[in-house]
Design a protein around this motif. Structure first.
Motif, PDB file in Angstrom:
ATOM      1  N   ALA A   1       0.831  -1.210   0.000  1.00 56.49           N
ATOM      2  CA  ALA A   1       0.000   0.000   0.000  1.00 56.49           C
ATOM      3  C   ALA A   1       0.863   1.257   0.000  1.00 56.49           C
ATOM      4  O   ALA A   1       0.604   2.206  -0.750  1.00 56.49           O
ATOM      5  CB  ALA A   1      -0.939  -0.010   1.204  1.00 56.49           C
ATOM      6  N   ILE A   2       1.896   1.261   0.801  1.00 54.19           N
ATOM      7  CA  ILE A   2       2.790   2.419   0.864  1.00 54.19           C
ATOM      8  C   ILE A   2       3.587   2.546  -0.429  1.00 54.19           C
ATOM      9  O   ILE A   2       3.740   3.647  -0.973  1.00 54.19           O
ATOM     10  CB  ILE A   2       3.728   2.302   2.083  1.00 54.19           C
ATOM     11  N   SER A   3       4.062   1.432  -0.946  1.00 57.45           N
ATOM     12  CA  SER A   3       4.859   1.457  -2.168  1.00 57.45           C
ATOM     13  C   SER A   3       4.042   1.923  -3.369  1.00 57.45           C
ATOM     14  O   SER A   3       4.539   2.691  -4.198  1.00 57.45           O
ATOM     15  CB  SER A   3       5.439   0.072  -2.453  1.00 57.45           C
ATOM     16  N   VAL A   4       2.794   1.488  -3.469  1.00 55.85           N
ATOM     17  CA  VAL A   4       1.945   1.905  -4.591  1.00 55.85           C
ATOM     18  C   VAL A   4       1.639   3.392  -4.491  1.00 55.85           C
ATOM     19  O   VAL A   4       1.651   4.103  -5.495  1.00 55.85           O
ATOM     20  CB  VAL A   4       0.640   1.071  -4.641  1.00 55.85           C
ATOM     21  N   SER A   5       1.399   3.875  -3.286  1.00 50.46           N
ATOM     22  CA  SER A   5       1.139   5.302  -3.095  1.00 50.46           C
ATOM     23  C   SER A   5       2.346   6.138  -3.513  1.00 50.46           C
ATOM     24  O   SER A   5       2.208   7.163  -4.194  1.00 50.46           O
ATOM     25  CB  SER A   5       0.785   5.576  -1.634  1.00 50.46           C
ATOM     26  N   ASN A   6       3.527   5.707  -3.130  1.00 53.95           N
ATOM     27  CA  ASN A   6       4.754   6.401  -3.529  1.00 53.95           C
ATOM     28  C   ASN A   6       4.983   6.309  -5.040  1.00 53.95           C
ATOM     29  O   ASN A   6       5.417   7.277  -5.664  1.00 53.95           O
ATOM     30  CB  ASN A   6       5.960   5.844  -2.776  1.00 53.95           C
ATOM     31  N   ALA A   7       4.692   5.145  -5.620  1.00 53.52           N
ATOM     32  CA  ALA A   7       4.859   4.968  -7.062  1.00 53.52           C
ATOM     33  C   ALA A   7       3.889   5.866  -7.826  1.00 53.52           C
ATOM     34  O   ALA A   7       4.260   6.453  -8.845  1.00 53.52           O
ATOM     35  CB  ALA A   7       4.645   3.504  -7.445  1.00 53.52           C
ATOM     36  N   TRP A   8       2.653   6.006  -7.327  1.00 51.96           N
ATOM     37  CA  TRP A   8       1.668   6.889  -7.965  1.00 51.96           C
ATOM     38  C   TRP A   8       2.212   8.315  -8.010  1.00 51.96           C
ATOM     39  O   TRP A   8       2.178   8.969  -9.043  1.00 51.96           O
ATOM     40  CB  TRP A   8       0.340   6.845  -7.206  1.00 51.96           C
ATOM     41  N   ALA A   9       2.730   8.789  -6.881  1.00 48.68           N
ATOM     42  CA  ALA A   9       3.241  10.166  -6.807  1.00 48.68           C
ATOM     43  C   ALA A   9       4.417  10.374  -7.754  1.00 48.68           C
ATOM     44  O   ALA A   9       4.503  11.409  -8.422  1.00 48.68           O
ATOM     45  CB  ALA A   9       3.639  10.488  -5.378  1.00 48.68           C
ATOM     46  N   SER A  10       5.313   9.402  -7.839  1.00 47.77           N
ATOM     47  CA  SER A  10       6.495   9.585  -8.677  1.00 47.77           C
ATOM     48  C   SER A  10       6.188   9.400 -10.168  1.00 47.77           C
ATOM     49  O   SER A  10       6.719  10.126 -11.006  1.00 47.77           O
ATOM     50  CB  SER A  10       7.616   8.632  -8.256  1.00 47.77           C
TER      51      SER A  10
ATOM     52  N   TYR B   1      -3.621  17.272  -7.741  1.00 42.76           N
ATOM     53  CA  TYR B   1      -5.060  17.042  -7.727  1.00 42.76           C
ATOM     54  C   TYR B   1      -5.442  15.725  -7.049  1.00 42.76           C
ATOM     55  O   TYR B   1      -6.627  15.403  -6.966  1.00 42.76           O
ATOM     56  CB  TYR B   1      -5.612  17.057  -9.152  1.00 42.76           C
ATOM     57  N   THR B   2      -4.460  14.969  -6.568  1.00 42.08           N
ATOM     58  CA  THR B   2      -4.729  13.693  -5.913  1.00 42.08           C
ATOM     59  C   THR B   2      -4.961  13.936  -4.427  1.00 42.08           C
ATOM     60  O   THR B   2      -4.114  14.492  -3.739  1.00 42.08           O
ATOM     61  CB  THR B   2      -3.547  12.726  -6.099  1.00 42.08           C
ATOM     62  N   LYS B   3      -6.125  13.499  -3.945  1.00 45.02           N
ATOM     63  CA  LYS B   3      -6.438  13.638  -2.522  1.00 45.02           C
ATOM     64  C   LYS B   3      -6.002  12.412  -1.731  1.00 45.02           C
ATOM     65  O   LYS B   3      -5.463  12.536  -0.647  1.00 45.02           O
ATOM     66  CB  LYS B   3      -7.951  13.821  -2.332  1.00 45.02           C
ATOM     67  N   GLU B   4      -6.262  11.235  -2.299  1.00 45.14           N
ATOM     68  CA  GLU B   4      -6.021  10.008  -1.555  1.00 45.14           C
ATOM     69  C   GLU B   4      -5.734   8.864  -2.517  1.00 45.14           C
ATOM     70  O   GLU B   4      -6.373   8.751  -3.562  1.00 45.14           O
ATOM     71  CB  GLU B   4      -7.257   9.694  -0.712  1.00 45.14           C
ATOM     72  N   VAL B   5      -4.782   8.012  -2.141  1.00 45.23           N
ATOM     73  CA  VAL B   5      -4.455   6.798  -2.893  1.00 45.23           C
ATOM     74  C   VAL B   5      -4.497   5.640  -1.911  1.00 45.23           C
ATOM     75  O   VAL B   5      -3.715   5.603  -0.958  1.00 45.23           O
ATOM     76  CB  VAL B   5      -3.057   6.889  -3.548  1.00 45.23           C
ATOM     77  N   VAL B   6      -5.445   4.714  -2.129  1.00 42.78           N
ATOM     78  CA  VAL B   6      -5.636   3.597  -1.196  1.00 42.78           C
ATOM     79  C   VAL B   6      -5.625   2.294  -1.973  1.00 42.78           C
ATOM     80  O   VAL B   6      -6.316   2.159  -2.988  1.00 42.78           O
ATOM     81  CB  VAL B   6      -6.978   3.736  -0.438  1.00 42.78           C
ATOM     82  N   LEU B   7      -4.849   1.328  -1.493  1.00 46.32           N
ATOM     83  CA  LEU B   7      -4.813  -0.011  -2.083  1.00 46.32           C
ATOM     84  C   LEU B   7      -5.558  -0.961  -1.155  1.00 46.32           C
ATOM     85  O   LEU B   7      -5.163  -1.141  -0.003  1.00 46.32           O
ATOM     86  CB  LEU B   7      -3.367  -0.477  -2.275  1.00 46.32           C
ATOM     87  N   LYS B   8      -6.656  -1.523  -1.651  1.00 48.76           N
ATOM     88  CA  LYS B   8      -7.422  -2.522  -0.892  1.00 48.76           C
ATOM     89  C   LYS B   8      -7.405  -3.800  -1.695  1.00 48.76           C
ATOM     90  O   LYS B   8      -7.992  -3.879  -2.770  1.00 48.76           O
ATOM     91  CB  LYS B   8      -8.865  -2.058  -0.683  1.00 48.76           C
TER      92      LYS B   8
END
Length: 98
Positions: free
Chosen positions: A30-39, A48-55
């Motif tokens: 979850a943390i890695s995907v959030s960081n990958a999204w930002a980069s 414009y991204t408020k939240e990135v959640v991996l479920k």
């Protein structure tokens, strides 16, 4: 009972074993995907991204711009492919833009 690890084990193998035993992989993903999204998405999308959640294997992305959400909706497959390549394995199987 925990398996005893010999003194001549490689630190990487020990860490992998700890992650598996304590079931930490989903949180790390979850943390890695959030960081990958930002980069990968850059500052324009990041602003414009408020939240990135991996479920599970579904990535939920909350955006504050409806125009950007529609634009990104056309490239969901490419976004999944880029994120999975960045992660080194298939973590994201679906992207839902909100």
């Amino acid at each position: 009972m925990a398996k005893r690890i010999s003194n001549d084990s490689v630190i990487g193998d020990i860490l992998k074993e700890i992650i598996i035993q304590n079931k930490l992989q989903p949180g790390i993903d979850a943390i890695s995907v959030s960081n990958a999204w930002a980069s990968l998405m850059g500052n324009g999308v990041k602003n414009y991204t408020k939240e990135v959640v991996l479920k599970g294997s579904t990535l939920y992305v909350s955006l504050s711009s409806s125009v950007l959400r529609e634009e990104l909706a056309y490239g969901k497959e490419k976004i999944m492919k880029m994120l999975n390549e960045e992660m080194g394995r298939e973590v994201v199987r679906e992207v839902i833009l909100r």
